[in-house]
Scaffold this motif. Structure first.
Motif, PDB file in Angstrom:
ATOM      1  N   PHE A  38       0.864  -1.170   0.000  1.00 13.62           N
ATOM      2  CA  PHE A  38       0.000   0.000   0.000  1.00 13.62           C
ATOM      3  C   PHE A  38       0.905   1.226   0.000  1.00 13.62           C
ATOM      4  N   TYR A  39       1.142   1.777  -1.189  1.00  8.01           N
ATOM      5  CA  TYR A  39       2.108   2.863  -1.366  1.00  8.01           C
ATOM      6  C   TYR A  39       1.477   4.007  -2.154  1.00  8.01           C
ATOM      7  N   PHE A  40       2.107   5.195  -2.077  1.00  2.00           N
ATOM      8  CA  PHE A  40       1.671   6.331  -2.880  1.00  2.00           C
ATOM      9  C   PHE A  40       1.869   6.026  -4.367  1.00  2.00           C
TER      10      PHE A  40
ATOM     11  N   THR B  82       3.815  -9.236  -6.477  1.00  5.38           N
ATOM     12  CA  THR B  82       3.417  -8.190  -5.542  1.00  5.38           C
ATOM     13  C   THR B  82       2.292  -7.362  -6.124  1.00  5.38           C
ATOM     14  N   GLN B  83       1.168  -7.301  -5.409  1.00  5.48           N
ATOM     15  CA  GLN B  83       0.030  -6.501  -5.865  1.00  5.48           C
ATOM     16  C   GLN B  83       0.131  -5.095  -5.287  1.00  5.48           C
ATOM     17  N   PHE B  84       0.087  -4.102  -6.165  1.00  4.77           N
ATOM     18  CA  PHE B  84       0.210  -2.701  -5.759  1.00  4.77           C
ATOM     19  C   PHE B  84      -1.163  -2.116  -5.469  1.00  4.77           C
ATOM     20  N   HIS B  85      -1.325  -1.548  -4.263  1.00  7.71           N
ATOM     21  CA  HIS B  85      -2.546  -0.834  -3.889  1.00  7.71           C
ATOM     22  C   HIS B  85      -2.175   0.638  -3.680  1.00  7.71           C
ATOM     23  N   VAL B  86      -2.900   1.548  -4.293  1.00  2.00           N
ATOM     24  CA  VAL B  86      -2.647   2.966  -4.052  1.00  2.00           C
ATOM     25  C   VAL B  86      -2.995   3.290  -2.599  1.00  2.00           C
ATOM     26  N   HIS B  87      -2.041   3.921  -1.907  1.00  2.00           N
ATOM     27  CA  HIS B  87      -2.280   4.289  -0.510  1.00  2.00           C
ATOM     28  C   HIS B  87      -2.933   5.664  -0.450  1.00  2.00           C
ATOM     29  N   TYR B  88      -4.060   5.743   0.223  1.00  2.00           N
ATOM     30  CA  TYR B  88      -4.749   6.997   0.475  1.00  2.00           C
ATOM     31  C   TYR B  88      -4.506   7.360   1.931  1.00  2.00           C
ATOM     32  N   PHE B  89      -3.932   8.537   2.158  1.00  2.60           N
ATOM     33  CA  PHE B  89      -3.568   8.947   3.517  1.00  2.60           C
ATOM     34  C   PHE B  89      -4.838   9.006   4.362  1.00  2.60           C
ATOM     35  N   THR B  90      -4.944   8.094   5.303  1.00  4.32           N
ATOM     36  CA  THR B  90      -6.218   7.810   5.948  1.00  4.32           C
ATOM     37  C   THR B  90      -6.658   8.898   6.927  1.00  4.32           C
TER      38      THR B  90
ATOM     39  N   ARG C 139       6.811  17.202  -3.498  1.00  5.47           N
ATOM     40  CA  ARG C 139       5.943  17.200  -4.683  1.00  5.47           C
ATOM     41  C   ARG C 139       6.121  15.847  -5.355  1.00  5.47           C
ATOM     42  N   PHE C 140       5.235  14.912  -5.040  1.00  6.41           N
ATOM     43  CA  PHE C 140       5.395  13.522  -5.458  1.00  6.41           C
ATOM     44  C   PHE C 140       4.031  12.969  -5.833  1.00  6.41           C
ATOM     45  N   PRO C 141       3.921  12.207  -6.934  1.00  9.76           N
ATOM     46  CA  PRO C 141       2.611  11.698  -7.369  1.00  9.76           C
ATOM     47  C   PRO C 141       1.882  10.898  -6.291  1.00  9.76           C
ATOM     48  N   GLY C 142       0.660  11.300  -6.015  1.00 15.29           N
ATOM     49  CA  GLY C 142      -0.167  10.586  -5.049  1.00 15.29           C
ATOM     50  C   GLY C 142       0.098  10.942  -3.601  1.00 15.29           C
ATOM     51  N   TYR C 143       1.116  11.769  -3.332  1.00 17.00           N
ATOM     52  CA  TYR C 143       1.447  12.112  -1.947  1.00 17.00           C
ATOM     53  C   TYR C 143       0.524  13.250  -1.498  1.00 17.00           C
ATOM     54  N   VAL C 144      -0.656  12.853  -1.073  1.00 18.55           N
ATOM     55  CA  VAL C 144      -1.691  13.778  -0.590  1.00 18.55           C
ATOM     56  C   VAL C 144      -1.936  13.424   0.863  1.00 18.55           C
ATOM     57  N   THR C 145      -1.510  14.278   1.778  1.00 18.45           N
ATOM     58  CA  THR C 145      -1.533  13.934   3.197  1.00 18.45           C
ATOM     59  C   THR C 145      -2.663  14.644   3.932  1.00 18.45           C
ATOM     60  N   GLU C 146      -2.542  14.619   5.265  1.00 19.65           N
ATOM     61  CA  GLU C 146      -3.585  15.207   6.104  1.00 19.65           C
ATOM     62  C   GLU C 146      -3.698  16.714   5.953  1.00 19.65           C
TER      63      GLU C 146
ATOM     64  N   THR D 136     -12.032  25.709   5.888  1.00 19.48           N
ATOM     65  CA  THR D 136     -11.155  26.758   5.377  1.00 19.48           C
ATOM     66  C   THR D 136     -10.669  26.356   3.988  1.00 19.48           C
ATOM     67  N   ILE D 137     -10.456  27.311   3.114  1.00 20.00           N
ATOM     68  CA  ILE D 137     -10.041  27.020   1.746  1.00 20.00           C
ATOM     69  C   ILE D 137      -8.539  26.786   1.696  1.00 20.00           C
ATOM     70  N   PRO D 138      -8.105  25.598   1.254  1.00 27.55           N
ATOM     71  CA  PRO D 138      -6.673  25.322   1.169  1.00 27.55           C
ATOM     72  C   PRO D 138      -6.037  26.016  -0.040  1.00 27.55           C
ATOM     73  N   VAL D 139      -4.840  26.548   0.184  1.00 30.40           N
ATOM     74  CA  VAL D 139      -3.993  27.027  -0.911  1.00 30.40           C
ATOM     75  C   VAL D 139      -2.904  25.974  -1.032  1.00 30.40           C
ATOM     76  N   TYR D 140      -3.056  25.083  -2.012  1.00 30.33           N
ATOM     77  CA  TYR D 140      -2.314  23.822  -2.022  1.00 30.33           C
ATOM     78  C   TYR D 140      -1.110  23.843  -2.950  1.00 30.33           C
ATOM     79  N   LEU D 141      -0.031  23.196  -2.482  1.00 28.05           N
ATOM     80  CA  LEU D 141       1.123  22.893  -3.319  1.00 28.05           C
ATOM     81  C   LEU D 141       1.649  21.533  -2.891  1.00 28.05           C
ATOM     82  N   GLY D 142       1.738  20.618  -3.830  1.00 30.78           N
ATOM     83  CA  GLY D 142       2.199  19.281  -3.471  1.00 30.78           C
ATOM     84  C   GLY D 142       2.070  18.326  -4.634  1.00 30.78           C
ATOM     85  N   ALA D 143       1.251  17.308  -4.466  1.00 34.10           N
ATOM     86  CA  ALA D 143       1.118  16.250  -5.472  1.00 34.10           C
ATOM     87  C   ALA D 143       0.769  16.845  -6.839  1.00 34.10           C
ATOM     88  N   PRO D 144       1.545  16.543  -7.880  1.00 33.26           N
ATOM     89  CA  PRO D 144       1.233  17.082  -9.213  1.00 33.26           C
ATOM     90  C   PRO D 144      -0.071  16.546  -9.784  1.00 33.26           C
TER      91      PRO D 144
END
Length: 364
Positions: free
Chosen positions: A114-116, A128-136, A260-267, A277-285
């Motif tokens: 379970f990875y980004f 190995t089966q890859f599961h997209v990890h969603y930051f819980t 800034r990494f694909p799928g790296y969407v955290t808390e 509140t409205i996020p001003v986001y910079l991170g996952a492309p």
């Protein structure tokens, strides 16, 4: 009869089964889902314990291994006869650089990972089966009690002052390896710490920008009077005992991931959502493949912070409320369910059941 599952984590604060204690897990972002998993696994006939407890009290019993990334302890547990079930990673390549650098080798130990999303390219084993990890996440809705829009302050950032790669000299082989990976691996170039400092330096010129978090005051005091030090002194308000309440007192929140990494969407973006509140986001492309457009302001689309500042200050109250309505709709949608701890627990228990059946562990 229950099937034992040893959870290997290198975080000492989680040892002694403390990760399954809600009072402990609540102190660490992303840890609460372990509590939900512990309860859900128990209902399905799996006894989840930390690996140190297994080695101290139940060494030699057959069972499954759930690993936080991969470690020498995990390798020892496999040699002792535990059946690898899954590897989970909720850390960025900037912090867990050795694990990411050796991902192809480490992931081969597990039938499920379970990875980004960006990590998929280095998981090459067909077994190995890859599961997209969603930051819980533990919440599902905007918390009540946020101030009316017109009564809120303008902009906030709540983040700890952490340098991904401190400017340290090389004293030993471990330091040398760290620097070698840092320079050789393209994934290590995604650090957003310096960009965070540039944003702070810009918005600290305005009295309605507030900065909270551990370590900023120390950097301000040790900065020698430079521009960064002056900007931190202007904007830093110290730490906050309640992040969501602090964020909720502002219209917007600078929400920069560590990398800034694909799928790296955290808390970080979800805390803004829960605060209303409205996020001003910079991170996952690929952020819009995880969180819908129209629920956040994408900082990467502005060529300068002056332009971003002008856009935020020009947003009408009606437009802001419509954006918050879209946030509320997303939190109540099936698309958000992938991020909720209930979904994580169900998926992991399904893996336990499948691997235990294949290993003949049920009915021991």
């Amino acid at each position: 009869m229950t099937v034992l599952v040893a959870f290997d984590t290198g975080i000492r604060e989680f040892h002694g089964n403390r990760i399954f204690d809600p009072a402990v897990a609540a102190k660490y972002p992303g840890a609460m889902p372990a509590v939900r998993l512990h309860r859900g696994a128990e209902r399905e006939g799996f006894s989840l314990i930390t690996s140190d407890v297994y080695l101290r009290e139940r060494k030699g019993e057959r069972g499954l291994l759930l690993s936080d990334m991969h470690s020498r302890t995990a390798e020892r547990l496999i040699r002792l006869g535990l059946v690898p079930a899954a590897s989970v990673c909720a850390e960025s390549p900037i912090v867990a650089y050795d694990f990411y650098h050796n991902l192809e080798k480490y992931s081969r130990n597990y039938p499920h990972v379970f990875y980004f999303r960006g990590m998929r390219e280095r998981v090459t084993s067909p077994a190995t089966q890859f599961h997209v990890h969603y930051f819980t996440q533990s919440r599902k809705e905007i918390m009540p009690g946020a101030p009316p829009w017109r009564e809120r302050d303008f902009l906030v950032m709540v983040a700890s002052n952490k340098r991904a790669f401190p400017r340290r000299k090389v004293h030993n082989l471990k330091d040398l390896r760290r620097e070698w990976i840092r320079r050789r691996d393209p994934w290590m170039a995604s650090d957003l710490y310096e960009e965070r400092l540039r944003a702070i330096a810009h918005f600290s010129r305005y009295p309605d920008f507030h900065l909270y978090g551990f370590g900023w005051n120390e950097e301000a005091d040790s900065g020698g009077g430079g521009e960064i030090s002056r900007s931190l002194k202007r904007s830093c308000r110290g730490t906050t005992p309640d992040k969501l309440a602090t964020v909720a007192g502002h219209k917007f929140s600078l929400c920069f991931e560590n990398t800034r990494f694909p799928g790296y969407v955290t808390e970080k973006i979800f805390d803004c959502f829960f605060a209303g509140t409205i996020p001003v986001y910079l991170g996952a492309p690929d952020i819009e493949e995880f969180v819908p457009a129209g629920t956040f302001v994408d900082s990467s689309r502005f060529s300068a912070y002056d332009d971003l500042n002008e856009y935020l200050r020009g947003m009408s109250e009606g437009d802001a409320h419509r954006m918050i309505d879209r946030i509320r709709a997303f939190l109540g949608s099936p698309d958000f369910e992938k991020f909720h701890e209930e979904s994580y627990a169900r998926s992991m228990v399904d893996v336990f059941r499948s691997v235990a059946k294949a290993a003949g562990l049920h009915g021991l």
